[in-house]
Design a protein around this motif. Structure first.
Motif, PDB file in Angstrom:
ATOM      1  N   SER A   1       3.384  -7.614   4.490  1.00 37.51           N
ATOM      2  CA  SER A   1       2.582  -6.333   4.385  1.00 37.51           C
ATOM      3  C   SER A   1       3.193  -5.193   4.253  1.00 37.51           C
TER       4      SER A   1
ATOM      5  N   SER B   1      -1.889  -2.391  12.382  1.00 38.14           N
ATOM      6  CA  SER B   1      -2.132  -3.583  11.927  1.00 38.14           C
ATOM      7  C   SER B   1      -2.171  -4.577  13.004  1.00 38.14           C
TER       8      SER B   1
ATOM      9  N   THR C   1       0.806  -1.184   0.158  1.00 36.95           N
ATOM     10  CA  THR C   1      -0.162  -0.085  -0.041  1.00 36.95           C
ATOM     11  C   THR C   1       0.928   1.362  -0.020  1.00 36.95           C
TER      12      THR C   1
ATOM     13  N   THR D   1       1.941   4.814  13.633  1.00 38.73           N
ATOM     14  CA  THR D   1       1.881   3.388  13.018  1.00 38.73           C
ATOM     15  C   THR D   1       1.699   2.506  14.325  1.00 38.73           C
TER      16      THR D   1
ATOM     17  N   VAL E   1       3.498   5.524   3.306  1.00 37.13           N
ATOM     18  CA  VAL E   1       2.771   6.744   3.217  1.00 37.13           C
ATOM     19  C   VAL E   1       3.798   8.027   3.572  1.00 37.13           C
TER      20      VAL E   1
ATOM     21  N   LEU F   1       6.078  -1.183   8.014  1.00 37.46           N
ATOM     22  CA  LEU F   1       5.148  -0.023   7.958  1.00 37.46           C
ATOM     23  C   LEU F   1       6.221   1.270   7.952  1.00 37.46           C
TER      24      LEU F   1
ATOM     25  N   GLU G   1      -5.873  -2.849   9.414  1.00 40.76           N
ATOM     26  CA  GLU G   1      -5.480  -4.051   9.007  1.00 40.76           C
ATOM     27  C   GLU G   1      -5.641  -5.150   9.713  1.00 40.76           C
TER      28      GLU G   1
ATOM     29  N   VAL H   1      -1.885   4.277  11.081  1.00 39.48           N
ATOM     30  CA  VAL H   1      -2.050   2.866  10.370  1.00 39.48           C
ATOM     31  C   VAL H   1      -1.769   1.842  11.357  1.00 39.48           C
TER      32      VAL H   1
ATOM     33  N   VAL I   1      -6.068   3.406   8.551  1.00 36.05           N
ATOM     34  CA  VAL I   1      -6.061   2.281   7.985  1.00 36.05           C
ATOM     35  C   VAL I   1      -6.099   1.104   9.094  1.00 36.05           C
TER      36      VAL I   1
ATOM     37  N   TYR J   1       3.475  -0.795   3.962  1.00 32.86           N
ATOM     38  CA  TYR J   1       2.804   0.205   3.980  1.00 32.86           C
ATOM     39  C   TYR J   1       3.838   1.537   3.683  1.00 32.86           C
TER      40      TYR J   1
END
Length: 308
Positions: A201, A218, A175, A244, A205, A232, A189, A216, A187, A203
């Motif tokens: 995964s 997760s 992403t 995050t 940003v 992330l 997840e 974000v 976000v 990310y």
């Protein structure tokens, strides 16, 4: 709309909660072919001519409407790349439901790679739901590699719900987001792996404008011999705020690698990261077992609550 078999109907229910034809705009895809499409006065869907995929154009000021674009695969050995672009006007408020379900009962791998690009106009608000699901008793793998790109104009908001909790053997989820001034990205997840499954995964940003923000989070569970890698990254190039959080439960012989990173390129960039990996606490299990649950039932209750 083309007739769907029982497996395809079940997959649509799992990934998009569709029990009937959805209201509003939709494009339903099964085994590499469109099986149903509808447009509205404000939302137009057209097929691409150069690659497989669709363009979705949403007019300025569109509110309280939805777009459903789920994909299902029930044919073993099928592999496809799909490119879907969303052009969202200014001052919109729209729900977009995507996702992919694969049922593989054969010996060949089945794979869906979806690339979704969002161009979100000023002051628009988008909620995006993407669910991934796998099933089938074949030896062939269920592979999903989604890429999501988000480009947000001033004052826009994007809320993303990314869910994968069953049956996907291998996934690389990427992403990328770029936010202009006062844009906001949220976000959530939820991810679970089991058996010998792998999930990556990523990310990245970029907060480009003053007042932009990202949150974000997760949550994941790695069971059996599965492996997860969570990467992330938030980049602050302006007076912005970013957060995050990786919160993971590890079980059995599972493995998890969390790779958080923050990059501040402006003195007024406020960036925070939190990360935690651990097993289920013994006192949680004991408490539920005193209520009459077995250890396995107690574990499932804790996991379900954690991923809710």
């Amino acid at each position: 709309m083309a007739a769907l078999d029982a497996v395809q109907k079940r997959l649509f229910q799992e990934v998009a909660d569709l029990h009937n034809i959805p209201e509003g705009a939709y494009n339903l895809r099964a085994n590499g072919e469109s099986v149903g499409r509808n447009t509205t006065a404000n939302i137009d869907i057209t097929s691409k001519t150069d690659v497989s995929g669709i363009d979705i154009r949403i007019k300025d000021g569109t509110k309280n409407e939805s777009v459903h674009i789920p994909v299902v695969l029930s044919q073993s050995g099928l592999k496809e790349n799909v490119y879907n672009d969303f052009y969202i006007g200014e001052n919109c408020d729209v729900l977009i439901v995507a996702g992919c379900g694969i049922d593989n009962c054969g010996s060949q791998d089945s794979e869906h790679d979806g690339i979704h690009r969002f161009y979100i106009g000023k002051n628009s608000r988008i909620k995006y739901v993407e669910k991934h699901y796998g099933s089938g008793d074949g030896t062939g793998k269920r592979i999903l590699n989604p890429v999501t790109e988000v480009y947000m104009e001033e004052g826009s908001t994007m809320e993303m719900e990314m869910v994968q909790i069953k049956g996907v053997d291998s996934t690389d989820r990427t992403t990328i987001a770029e936010l202009k001034g006062d844009a906001k990205l949220i976000v959530r997840e939820r991810l679970m792996t089991h058996g010998k499954q792998y999930a990556g995964s990523i990310y990245k940003v970029s907060l480009l404008g003053n007042g932009s923000s990202a949150d974000v989070v997760s949550r994941s569970v790695a069971r059996d011999d599965s492996y997860q890698k969570l990467d992330l990254c938030i980049i602050g190039d302006a007076a912005c705020s970013g957060h995050t959080e990786c919160d993971s439960i590890i079980m059995d012989n599972g493995r998890i690698l969390a790779v958080p990173s923050l990059e501040a390129n402006n003195i007024d960039a406020a960036l925070v990261h939190e990360a935690a990996i651990g097993k289920i606490a013994g006192e949680q299990l004991i408490k539920l077992m005193t209520l009459g649950l077995t250890e396995a039932e107690a574990e499932e209750q804790i996991i379900n609550g954690f991923l809710k």
